[in-house]
Write a protein that holds these residues in place. Structure first.
Motif, mmCIF file in Angstrom:
data_model
loop_
_atom_site.group_PDB
_atom_site.id
_atom_site.type_symbol
_atom_site.label_atom_id
_atom_site.label_comp_id
_atom_site.label_asym_id
_atom_site.label_seq_id
_atom_site.Cartn_x
_atom_site.Cartn_y
_atom_site.Cartn_z
ATOM 1 N N HIS A 79 15.672 17.209 34.150
ATOM 2 C CA HIS A 79 16.565 18.292 34.566
ATOM 3 C C HIS A 79 16.942 19.221 33.413
ATOM 4 O O HIS A 79 17.796 20.087 33.574
ATOM 5 C CB HIS A 79 17.814 17.703 35.228
ATOM 6 N N HIS A 80 16.287 19.036 32.277
ATOM 7 C CA HIS A 80 16.496 19.943 31.145
ATOM 8 C C HIS A 80 15.573 21.155 31.286
ATOM 9 O O HIS A 80 14.531 21.101 31.941
ATOM 10 C CB HIS A 80 16.189 19.242 29.828
ATOM 11 N N ARG A 81 15.945 22.243 30.626
ATOM 12 C CA ARG A 81 15.101 23.426 30.555
ATOM 13 C C ARG A 81 14.392 23.469 29.206
ATOM 14 O O ARG A 81 14.803 22.791 28.260
ATOM 15 C CB ARG A 81 15.932 24.684 30.800
ATOM 16 N N PRO A 82 13.303 24.254 29.094
ATOM 17 C CA PRO A 82 12.513 24.267 27.858
ATOM 18 C C PRO A 82 13.336 24.500 26.589
ATOM 19 O O PRO A 82 13.031 23.908 25.542
ATOM 20 C CB PRO A 82 11.521 25.408 28.103
ATOM 21 N N SER A 83 14.344 25.355 26.664
ATOM 22 C CA SER A 83 15.156 25.650 25.476
ATOM 23 C C SER A 83 15.925 24.436 24.975
ATOM 24 O O SER A 83 16.401 24.423 23.833
ATOM 25 C CB SER A 83 16.134 26.788 25.776
ATOM 26 N N GLN A 84 16.044 23.417 25.814
ATOM 27 C CA GLN A 84 16.756 22.193 25.440
ATOM 28 C C GLN A 84 15.818 21.112 24.928
ATOM 29 O O GLN A 84 16.252 19.986 24.672
ATOM 30 C CB GLN A 84 17.528 21.668 26.655
ATOM 31 N N LEU A 85 14.553 21.458 24.761
ATOM 32 C CA LEU A 85 13.540 20.494 24.332
ATOM 33 C C LEU A 85 12.978 20.860 22.968
ATOM 34 O O LEU A 85 12.982 22.025 22.566
ATOM 35 C CB LEU A 85 12.383 20.456 25.339
ATOM 36 N N SER A 86 12.476 19.861 22.257
ATOM 37 C CA SER A 86 11.749 20.120 21.015
ATOM 38 C C SER A 86 10.364 20.678 21.357
ATOM 39 O O SER A 86 9.920 20.638 22.509
ATOM 40 C CB SER A 86 11.588 18.820 20.228
ATOM 41 N N GLY A 87 9.664 21.179 20.328
ATOM 42 C CA GLY A 87 8.326 21.698 20.556
ATOM 43 C C GLY A 87 7.389 20.636 21.117
ATOM 44 O O GLY A 87 6.600 20.901 22.030
ATOM 45 N N GLY A 88 7.482 19.433 20.573
ATOM 46 C CA GLY A 88 6.636 18.359 21.063
ATOM 47 C C GLY A 88 6.921 17.999 22.504
ATOM 48 O O GLY A 88 6.007 17.742 23.291
ATOM 49 N N GLN A 89 8.203 18.007 22.876
ATOM 50 C CA GLN A 89 8.567 17.718 24.267
ATOM 51 C C GLN A 89 8.069 18.813 25.199
ATOM 52 O O GLN A 89 7.599 18.535 26.309
ATOM 53 C CB GLN A 89 10.082 17.559 24.388
ATOM 54 N N GLN A 90 8.154 20.071 24.745
ATOM 55 C CA GLN A 90 7.648 21.168 25.576
ATOM 56 C C GLN A 90 6.145 21.026 25.806
ATOM 57 O O GLN A 90 5.645 21.256 26.915
ATOM 58 C CB GLN A 90 7.949 22.511 24.903
ATOM 59 N N GLN A 91 5.401 20.627 24.758
ATOM 60 C CA GLN A 91 3.959 20.466 24.942
ATOM 61 C C GLN A 91 3.652 19.272 25.841
ATOM 62 O O GLN A 91 2.667 19.285 26.589
ATOM 63 C CB GLN A 91 3.260 20.316 23.579
ATOM 64 N N ARG A 92 4.501 18.256 25.829
ATOM 65 C CA ARG A 92 4.327 17.125 26.749
ATOM 66 C C ARG A 92 4.498 17.593 28.197
ATOM 67 O O ARG A 92 3.770 17.148 29.089
ATOM 68 C CB ARG A 92 5.344 16.023 26.435
ATOM 69 N N VAL A 93 5.450 18.489 28.421
ATOM 70 C CA VAL A 93 5.620 19.059 29.758
ATOM 71 C C VAL A 93 4.361 19.819 30.155
ATOM 72 O O VAL A 93 3.866 19.704 31.281
ATOM 73 C CB VAL A 93 6.850 20.000 29.807
ATOM 74 N N ALA A 94 3.832 20.598 29.212
ATOM 75 C CA ALA A 94 2.620 21.376 29.495
ATOM 76 C C ALA A 94 1.439 20.467 29.825
ATOM 77 O O ALA A 94 0.618 20.784 30.698
ATOM 78 C CB ALA A 94 2.290 22.269 28.296
ATOM 79 N N VAL A 95 1.341 19.336 29.139
ATOM 80 C CA VAL A 95 0.268 18.380 29.424
ATOM 81 C C VAL A 95 0.426 17.815 30.833
ATOM 82 O O VAL A 95 -0.531 17.760 31.615
ATOM 83 C CB VAL A 95 0.254 17.250 28.373
ATOM 84 N N ALA A 96 1.641 17.390 31.176
ATOM 85 C CA ALA A 96 1.886 16.850 32.516
ATOM 86 C C ALA A 96 1.591 17.901 33.582
ATOM 87 O O ALA A 96 0.991 17.603 34.622
ATOM 88 C CB ALA A 96 3.329 16.361 32.632
#
Length: 249
Positions: free
Chosen positions: A143-160
């Motif tokens: 339930h977080h938005r991209p701005s609340q994530l680290s770069g690595g977490q954002q790329q994990r979202v992109a992978v999923a």
């Protein structure tokens, strides 16, 4: 099943030529490349700057068109499709992971992961999506938005997100380019692990021998041509091969 997967091609190009510009300013980015990317495998594309590796990925993925030759996703020839059918093929059968993440800032992690399915009007497979969330380790960030994530977490979202619709092949363009080495290694391990656990296919463009070492095989380009392939790469072996492309000044 393992034998069938090994014999299946997720994507391929034959006699691929791509020329940008005309006349004296023309640049031959691809010069008769023929290469197949096996299903259920993680393949890295490497080469010096200007070797044509990104052009090869873009043409194989249907993001760009060939000047001559042919490209296929599975048994579908991309050049035979009109714009609408090509868009649908990319939506339904191809996933993408980019260097810049390309998440929608107003959507949550869960909504970003489901975005390709929502755009297609598809419900998706709940168990598959649930497994992907656990694979990328973001259960507590849904339930977080991209701005609340680290770069690595954002790329994990992109992978999923890339794997959410069970695509035939996922193309990754320098997916760790904006990440530090530790975080980049985690994302590469995630890509390789997803291939092993799900039987999906990944084709990755990279300039980094350490990144390429996560792949099952490396395809090398130079001057728009396929010049070598390496099974079971290591960072040292890839680096040695890349040094062979260096021209003494």
């Amino acid at each position: 099943m393992t034998t069938a997967t090994a014999l299946t091609t997720a994507a391929r190009v034959a006699d691929a030529v791509k020329v940008y510009g005309v006349g004296d300013t023309a640049v031959r980015a691809l010069d008769g490349v023929s290469v197949a990317f096996p299903a259920g495998r993680f393949t890295a594309i490497m080469g010096p700057s200007g070797s044509g590796k990104s052009t090869l990925m873009h043409c194989a993925a249907g993001l760009d068109t060939l000047t001559s030759g042919a490209a296929w996703i599975g048994d579908t020839e991309l050049g035979a499709l009109d714009d609408r059918r090509l868009t649908l093929l990319r939506r339904d059968r191809v996933g993408f992971v980019f260097q810049s993440f390309n998440l929608v800032p107003t959507l949550t992690v869960e909504e970003n992961i489901r975005l390709p399915l929502d755009l297609a009007g598809a419900a998706g497979e709940a168990e598959w999506i649930d497994a992907l969330v656990d694979t990328v380790g973001l259960r507590d960030r849904l339930h977080h938005r991209p701005s609340q994530l680290s770069g690595g977490q954002q790329q994990r979202v992109a992978v999923a997100r890339a794997f959410a619709g069970r695509p035939d092949v996922v193309f990754a363009d320098e997916p760790t380019g904006n990440l530090d080495s530790r975080t980049g290694g985690e994302v590469l391990g995630l890509l390789a692990g997803t291939v092993r656990r799900t039987g999906r296919t990944v084709v990755m463009v990279t300039h980094d021998p350490v990144a390429a070492a996560h792949a099952d095989e490396v395809v090398f380009l130079a001057d728009g041509r396929l010049v070598d392939r390496m099974e079971s790469p290591t960072a040292d072996l890839v680096l040695d091969r890349m040094k062979a492309f260096e021209v003494p000044s």
